[in-house]
Design a protein around this motif. Structure first.
Motif, PDB file in Angstrom:
ATOM      1  N   ARG A  11      -5.638  -0.126   7.070  1.00  0.00           N
ATOM      2  CA  ARG A  11      -6.227   0.817   8.031  1.00  0.00           C
ATOM      3  C   ARG A  11      -5.212   1.147   9.147  1.00  0.00           C
ATOM      4  NH1 ARG A  11     -11.227   1.941   8.184  1.00  0.00           N
ATOM      5  NH2 ARG A  11     -11.918  -0.044   7.304  1.00  0.00           N
ATOM      6  N   GLU A  12      -4.490   0.147   9.636  1.00  0.00           N
ATOM      7  CA  GLU A  12      -3.498   0.364  10.692  1.00  0.00           C
ATOM      8  C   GLU A  12      -2.361   1.255  10.188  1.00  0.00           C
ATOM      9  OE1 GLU A  12      -1.540  -0.194  14.516  1.00  0.00           O
ATOM     10  OE2 GLU A  12      -3.582  -0.045  13.767  1.00  0.00           O
ATOM     11  N   VAL A  13      -1.892   1.031   8.979  1.00  0.00           N
ATOM     12  CA  VAL A  13      -0.848   1.882   8.402  1.00  0.00           C
ATOM     13  C   VAL A  13      -1.353   3.323   8.322  1.00  0.00           C
ATOM     14  CG1 VAL A  13       0.413   2.403   6.263  1.00  0.00           C
ATOM     15  CG2 VAL A  13       0.359   0.063   7.145  1.00  0.00           C
ATOM     16  N   GLN A  14      -2.573   3.499   7.842  1.00  0.00           N
ATOM     17  CA  GLN A  14      -3.140   4.838   7.739  1.00  0.00           C
ATOM     18  C   GLN A  14      -3.276   5.487   9.118  1.00  0.00           C
ATOM     19  OE1 GLN A  14      -6.645   3.594   5.655  1.00  0.00           O
ATOM     20  NE2 GLN A  14      -5.800   4.180   3.643  1.00  0.00           N
ATOM     21  N   ARG A  15      -3.704   4.710  10.099  1.00  0.00           N
ATOM     22  CA  ARG A  15      -3.864   5.226  11.454  1.00  0.00           C
ATOM     23  C   ARG A  15      -2.508   5.681  12.008  1.00  0.00           C
ATOM     24  NH1 ARG A  15      -2.845   4.136  16.241  1.00  0.00           N
ATOM     25  NH2 ARG A  15      -2.049   2.031  15.938  1.00  0.00           N
ATOM     26  N   LEU A  16      -1.468   4.873  11.790  1.00  0.00           N
ATOM     27  CA  LEU A  16      -0.131   5.224  12.250  1.00  0.00           C
ATOM     28  C   LEU A  16       0.401   6.475  11.545  1.00  0.00           C
ATOM     29  CD1 LEU A  16       1.318   1.611  12.418  1.00  0.00           C
ATOM     30  CD2 LEU A  16       0.991   3.145  14.384  1.00  0.00           C
ATOM     31  N   LEU A  17       0.157   6.582  10.249  1.00  0.00           N
ATOM     32  CA  LEU A  17       0.582   7.769   9.505  1.00  0.00           C
ATOM     33  C   LEU A  17      -0.135   9.012  10.023  1.00  0.00           C
ATOM     34  CD1 LEU A  17       0.664   6.226   5.928  1.00  0.00           C
ATOM     35  CD2 LEU A  17       2.656   7.083   7.202  1.00  0.00           C
ATOM     36  N   ARG A  18      -1.430   8.877  10.248  1.00  0.00           N
ATOM     37  CA  ARG A  18      -2.204  10.010  10.762  1.00  0.00           C
ATOM     38  C   ARG A  18      -1.694  10.417  12.146  1.00  0.00           C
ATOM     39  NH1 ARG A  18      -8.517  10.965  10.469  1.00  0.00           N
ATOM     40  NH2 ARG A  18      -7.869  11.980   8.567  1.00  0.00           N
ATOM     41  N   ALA A  19      -1.357   9.444  12.989  1.00  0.00           N
ATOM     42  CA  ALA A  19      -0.827   9.742  14.326  1.00  0.00           C
ATOM     43  C   ALA A  19       0.494  10.513  14.247  1.00  0.00           C
ATOM     44  CB  ALA A  19      -0.642   8.452  15.116  1.00  0.00           C
ATOM     45  N   LYS A  20       1.199  10.375  13.134  1.00  0.00           N
ATOM     46  CA  LYS A  20       2.464  11.095  12.927  1.00  0.00           C
ATOM     47  C   LYS A  20       2.238  12.451  12.269  1.00  0.00           C
ATOM     48  CE  LYS A  20       5.424   7.189  13.289  1.00  0.00           C
ATOM     49  NZ  LYS A  20       5.867   7.506  14.644  1.00  0.00           N
ATOM     50  N   GLY A  21       0.967  12.801  12.031  1.00  0.00           N
ATOM     51  CA  GLY A  21       0.635  14.109  11.477  1.00  0.00           C
ATOM     52  C   GLY A  21       0.277  14.110  10.014  1.00  0.00           C
ATOM     53  N   ALA A  22       0.261  12.946   9.365  1.00  0.00           N
ATOM     54  CA  ALA A  22      -0.057  12.901   7.932  1.00  0.00           C
ATOM     55  C   ALA A  22      -1.529  13.226   7.701  1.00  0.00           C
ATOM     56  CB  ALA A  22       0.249  11.520   7.365  1.00  0.00           C
TER      57      ALA A  22
END
Length: 175
Positions: free
Chosen positions: A9-20
């Motif tokens: 979940r944290e990896v996904q959150r970080l990716l989303r914060a980068k625009g993914a």
């Protein structure tokens, strides 16, 4: 791959914060692996789809942006670059990547296919490109056109070319 927990979940959150474009559901499945691999390419890391120490550090520290063209813009650009067969080119790209510029597909032999037209590692080398370039929709679409120009057909995408069904209007204009 297959991990389902707070770390995923944290990896996904970080990716989303980068625009993914990614769901934050805590399930490290194929979509998360593709986005991690794309992030690694864009961050200048070895693209292996695994979130090791270097990838973790980069997710927290590097100012990588993963936002991409929306499908409508991809579709429009494909039509401009492929004026000879715009409908067929769009269908093939949609079949290959769902018009997702960051779509990465691993192959069983360890190679990968990259971007909108899923250009393989071998073709990428032949075209003088890199995975980073292949994730740029403009470069990818133009590279696909260069492949199409070799024989003026879609032989490089046989599986997706078979799904194309011309509309009656395009059949009439082809006569």
């Amino acid at each position: 791959m297959g991990q389902h927990d707070a770390c995923a979940r944290e990896v996904q959150r970080l990716l989303r914060a980068k625009g993914a474009d990614i769901d934050v559901d805590g399930n490290f499945g194929p979509q998360t692996q593709r986005r991690v691999t794309a992030f690694q390419v864009l961050a200048g890391l070895k693209p292996n789809g695994v979130v090791g120490d270097a990838t973790k550090k980069a997710l927290y520290e590097q100012p990588v942006r993963m936002s991409v063209w929306p499908p409508e813009k991809v579709r429009g650009r494909i039509r401009e670059v492929f004026p000879e067969e715009p409908d067929r080119a769009v269908v093939i790209a949609d079949c290959q990547s769902f018009l997702d510029p960051l779509h990465i597909l691993p192959n069983t032999n360890g190679s990968r296919n990259w971007g909108v037209f899923q250009i393989s590692d071998i073709r990428l080398r032949d075209l003088g490109g890199t995975p980073r370039q292949a994730l740029d929709p403009e470069w990818n679409i133009r590279a696909a056109k260069r492949l199409w120009d070799q024989h003026r057909d879609f032989r490089h995408w046989p599986h997706c070319d078979r799904v194309f069904t011309p509309s009656p209007e395009s059949s009439d204009t082809a006569r």
